[in-house]
Design an enzyme around this catalytic site. Sequence first.
Site, short mmCIF file in Angstrom:
data_model
loop_
_atom_site.label_atom_id
_atom_site.label_comp_id
_atom_site.label_asym_id
_atom_site.label_seq_id
_atom_site.Cartn_x
_atom_site.Cartn_y
_atom_site.Cartn_z
N MET A 19 41.16 43.67 28.10
CA MET A 19 40.05 44.85 27.29
C MET A 19 40.00 43.24 26.14
O MET A 19 41.62 43.30 25.33
CB MET A 19 40.10 45.55 27.24
CG MET A 19 40.41 46.54 28.03
SD MET A 19 40.86 48.41 28.28
CE MET A 19 42.74 48.29 28.21
N CYS A 102 32.00 40.85 32.40
CA CYS A 102 32.10 41.51 30.96
C CYS A 102 29.90 42.46 30.89
O CYS A 102 29.54 41.11 31.32
CB CYS A 102 32.06 40.83 29.88
SG CYS A 102 32.12 41.58 28.48
N LYS A 141 37.34 39.35 38.92
CA LYS A 141 36.85 40.93 38.81
C LYS A 141 35.00 40.67 37.87
O LYS A 141 34.34 40.29 37.71
CB LYS A 141 36.77 41.17 37.35
CG LYS A 141 37.17 42.93 36.99
CD LYS A 141 38.41 43.35 36.12
CE LYS A 141 37.71 45.23 35.67
NZ LYS A 141 36.48 44.78 34.45
N ASN A 204 38.07 49.49 39.73
CA ASN A 204 37.64 50.04 38.73
C ASN A 204 36.63 50.97 37.95
O ASN A 204 35.80 50.73 38.30
CB ASN A 204 38.35 48.70 37.95
CG ASN A 204 37.65 48.60 35.86
OD1 ASN A 204 36.96 48.38 35.38
ND2 ASN A 204 38.75 49.40 35.79
#
Length: 328
Positions: A19, A102, A141, A204
Site C-alpha cells: 500500500m 493499482c 497482483k 484480496n
Amino acid sequence: MVKIGNIELGDFPLLLAPMEDVSDPPFRHVCKEQGADMLYTEFVSSEGLIRDAVKSIKKLDIFEHERPIGVQLFGSSIESMREAAIIAEKVNPNLIDINYGCPVKQVACKGAGAALLQDIPKMVKMTEAIVKAVSLPVTVKTRLGWDDSTKNVMEVAERLQDIGIQALTIHGRTRKQMYKGPADWTLIGDIKNNQRIRIPIFGNGDVSSPIVAQEMKNRYGIDGVMIGRASIGYPWIFREIKHYFKTGEILSLPTFEERIVVCRTHLMKSIEWKGERLGIIEMRKHYSNYFRGMENFKDFRMKLVTSDSLQALLETLEAIGKVYAEVA
C-alpha cells in the site's frame, strides 16, 4: 503447505498488501509481529528506480526480520520494468511482484498498474521480460478487469502462469470500481478451481475479520488472503484470523494498553528508519486508526498530530493509557 517457488508460507498464508504511503518498514514491522506471513514493499516506480530517484531507492529498504518479503514494481515501459527488476533483485528480496492492479489515476492513466488490463499482450510481454531477467520468483497482483464488460482475469491467470509467474493475487473489483461496492470473489474462485491453474491463488478485497477470511477460504478454495485496508491501524487482524482458524474462537479486542504499545513501537520504528523529524511527521496519519472508536479522543488526537518532539508524543501516549485504563 503453500509455496511460492521455494518460499514456504504455511497452510493458509496471510499476506500484507503493498500500500502506497502505508506499507513501509515501520508498518510492516508491527504487522509481522502480529502474524503476517508475507510482506510487500510499497509500490516502487520502475522509472524512479532506473533514474536513481531517492524516494524509489528508499522503498527498497528491507530487513532480515521482515522475510519473506517481496518488492512490488509498477510501470508502463517493458524495458524500464525489466531493468527495475534487475535493480530490485540486488537488494535480495524473496520475490519480485508486479503491480497490474493499482487503480489510481496517477498510475493507471500513465499506462501502468490496472491500465495493463486493457492490453493483455503487452502485460504478457512485460511479465515474460521480468521473469527472464531475474532468478527470483515473480508474482503478480491484479484485478478482475478494467470494467464490468472486460473481466478478463481468467485469461490473465492462464497466460501469465504459462510464462512463468509463481503466484497470483486477485483483488475482487474492477479498475472502474476503485474501492467502491463489495468485492466479488466469484471469478477468483473460478480461477482457483480451473484445472489448468497450478500456481497459488490469493484473494484480496474486503477481508475485514476472521469470519470473512474463513468464509472466503471455505467458499472459494483459495490458497490464502491478502489484507490491505483492514490492517491500517489494526495489525491485530492477522493474529485474530490465525487464532480463529486454530481454535474457532474470536479473540477479544486489543486492550488500550496493547494499542498504545503497538502504536509506540510503530512510532519508534518510524523514527529509527526516517530520522526523528520525518518519522514523527509520517506517523501522524496513523494515530486516528490506532485509536479509532475511542470516545472523547479529539484533544489527545490533536496533541499527537501537532507534537514535534518524541518526548511530548511519549508523554501523550502515556496519558492516553492512564485515562482510558480508568474509563475501562
